[in-house]
Enzyme design. Structure first.
Site, PDB file in Angstrom:
ATOM      1  N   GLU A  77      -9.732 -11.197  -7.169  1.00 54.96           N
ATOM      2  CA  GLU A  77      -8.808 -10.056  -7.048  1.00 54.96           C
ATOM      3  C   GLU A  77      -7.637 -10.130  -8.028  1.00 54.96           C
ATOM      4  OE1 GLU A  77      -9.542  -8.839  -2.367  1.00 54.96           O
ATOM      5  OE2 GLU A  77      -7.746  -9.966  -2.889  1.00 54.96           O
ATOM      6  N   TYR A  80     -12.459  -2.106  -3.344  1.00 59.57           N
ATOM      7  CA  TYR A  80     -12.947  -2.265  -1.971  1.00 59.57           C
ATOM      8  C   TYR A  80     -14.469  -2.159  -1.876  1.00 59.57           C
ATOM      9  CZ  TYR A  80      -8.297  -2.341   0.190  1.00 59.57           C
ATOM     10  OH  TYR A  80      -7.033  -2.706   0.601  1.00 59.57           O
ATOM     11  N   HIS A 136      -2.150  -5.437   1.601  1.00 62.76           N
ATOM     12  CA  HIS A 136      -3.412  -6.143   1.383  1.00 62.76           C
ATOM     13  C   HIS A 136      -3.114  -7.602   1.101  1.00 62.76           C
ATOM     14  CE1 HIS A 136      -7.335  -7.285  -0.185  1.00 62.76           C
ATOM     15  NE2 HIS A 136      -6.677  -7.904  -1.149  1.00 62.76           N
ATOM     16  N   ASN A 142      -2.037   0.232   6.802  1.00 61.68           N
ATOM     17  CA  ASN A 142      -1.517  -1.028   7.342  1.00 61.68           C
ATOM     18  C   ASN A 142      -0.614  -1.785   6.356  1.00 61.68           C
ATOM     19  OD1 ASN A 142      -3.522  -1.880   5.656  1.00 61.68           O
ATOM     20  ND2 ASN A 142      -4.604  -3.133   7.146  1.00 61.68           N
ATOM     21  N   LYS A 147       0.829  -1.214   0.000  1.00 66.52           N
ATOM     22  CA  LYS A 147       0.000   0.000   0.000  1.00 66.52           C
ATOM     23  C   LYS A 147       0.861   1.262   0.000  1.00 66.52           C
ATOM     24  CE  LYS A 147      -3.939  -2.272   2.306  1.00 66.52           C
ATOM     25  NZ  LYS A 147      -4.990  -2.128   3.351  1.00 66.52           N
TER      26      LYS A 147
HETATM   27  N1  UDP Z   1      -9.764  -0.899   7.601  1.00 71.65           N
HETATM   28  C1  UDP Z   1      -9.798   0.180   8.462  1.00 71.65           C
HETATM   29  N2  UDP Z   1     -10.534   0.070   9.629  1.00 71.65           N
HETATM   30  C2  UDP Z   1     -11.211  -1.049   9.951  1.00 71.65           C
HETATM   31  C3  UDP Z   1     -11.166  -2.141   9.080  1.00 71.65           C
HETATM   32  C4  UDP Z   1     -10.441  -2.040   7.912  1.00 71.65           C
HETATM   33  O1  UDP Z   1      -9.206   1.222   8.198  1.00 71.65           O
HETATM   34  O2  UDP Z   1     -11.853  -1.082  11.011  1.00 71.65           O
HETATM   35  C5  UDP Z   1      -8.987  -0.798   6.339  1.00 71.65           C
HETATM   36  C6  UDP Z   1      -7.617  -1.472   6.419  1.00 71.65           C
HETATM   37  O3  UDP Z   1      -6.720  -0.754   5.557  1.00 71.65           O
HETATM   38  C7  UDP Z   1      -7.914  -2.844   5.843  1.00 71.65           C
HETATM   39  C8  UDP Z   1      -8.917  -2.516   4.747  1.00 71.65           C
HETATM   40  O4  UDP Z   1      -9.694  -1.450   5.301  1.00 71.65           O
HETATM   41  O5  UDP Z   1      -6.737  -3.484   5.338  1.00 71.65           O
HETATM   42  C9  UDP Z   1      -9.823  -3.640   4.335  1.00 71.65           C
HETATM   43  O6  UDP Z   1     -10.458  -4.161   5.489  1.00 71.65           O
HETATM   44  P1  UDP Z   1     -10.563  -5.729   5.749  1.00 71.65           P
HETATM   45  O7  UDP Z   1     -11.526  -5.929   6.874  1.00 71.65           O
HETATM   46  O8  UDP Z   1     -10.843  -6.424   4.464  1.00 71.65           O
HETATM   47  O9  UDP Z   1      -9.096  -6.114   6.305  1.00 71.65           O
HETATM   48  P2  UDP Z   1      -7.917  -6.938   5.626  1.00 71.65           P
HETATM   49  O10 UDP Z   1      -8.536  -8.061   4.848  1.00 71.65           O
HETATM   50  O11 UDP Z   1      -7.142  -5.986   4.757  1.00 71.65           O
HETATM   51  O12 UDP Z   1      -7.083  -7.441   6.780  1.00 71.65           O
HETATM   52 MG    MG Z   2      -9.989  -7.982   3.373  1.00 72.61          MG
END
Ligand code: UDP
Ligand code: MG
Length: 146
Positions: A133, A51, A122, A119, A11
């Site tokens: 994806e 997303y 992805h 974070n 990212k």
């Molecule tokens: N995210 C966030 N706050 C949250 C949950 C998700 O900012 O409470 C962001 C974070 O960058 C995350 C992305 O949205 O990687 C997609 O969320 P997901 O729940 O799919 O998490 P991931 O699969 O990336 O661990």
């Molecule tokens: Mg996810």
């Protein structure tokens, strides 16, 4: 364990801090192979589309703004049990709660900014997700399993 392919995105927080090589070294040391990669700058609408499953959530707007704020590296990883193995390598979604030694704990912008969407990485969360994806970014002939 089955051979799998998974989508990884480095990212904008990690790309801007020059962590591409360090992250990919850890991925390769884990035994996964990078079978496709490119750098690109997502438009806001492409980030929204990627997303779309999170549309309506409170973090959706900041997330898509962040994901379109600078270049990202998109890549396909292959290996045995790659989907789960890579998710373990990156650590918890909340980078401030990710275990020490995971990529999100070590490379996330959130460590400096406090913004949890920063974070670093992805990863596809399951087989069907990976299968949707990967073609979002790559044509079949751009993958080089080896
Ligand atoms: N995210 C966030 N706050 C949250 C949950 C998700 O900012 O409470 C962001 C974070 O960058 C995350 C992305 O949205 O990687 C997609 O969320 P997901 O729940 O799919 O998490 P991931 O699969 O990336 O661990
Ligand atoms: Mg996810």
């Amino acid at each position: 364990m089955a051979m799998e392919q998974t989508l990884c995105i480095i990212k904008p927080d990690a790309v801007s801090r020059n962590y591409i090589g360090r992250i990919n070294t850890r991925i390769e040391e884990r035994g996964m192979r990078i079978i496709a990669l490119k750098m690109l700058w997502l438009s806001k609408s492409r980030a929204e589309e990627f997303y779309a499953v999170h549309r309506g959530r409170s973090f959706y707007e900041p997330l898509v703004s962040f994901m379109s704020s600078g270049p990202v590296v998109v890549q396909v990883l292959s290996g045995e049990d790659a989907i789960n193995d890579y998710r373990k390598l990156i650590g918890k979604t909340n980078p401030l709660k990710a275990a020490p030694g995971t990529l999100r704990a070590d490379f996330s912008g959130a460590r400096h900014s406090g913004a949890l969407y920063e974070n670093a990485l992805h990863g596809s969360d399951q087989l069907e997700t990976a299968r949707a994806e990967i073609p979002f970014f790559f044509k079949q002939h751009e993958l080089h399993p080896r």
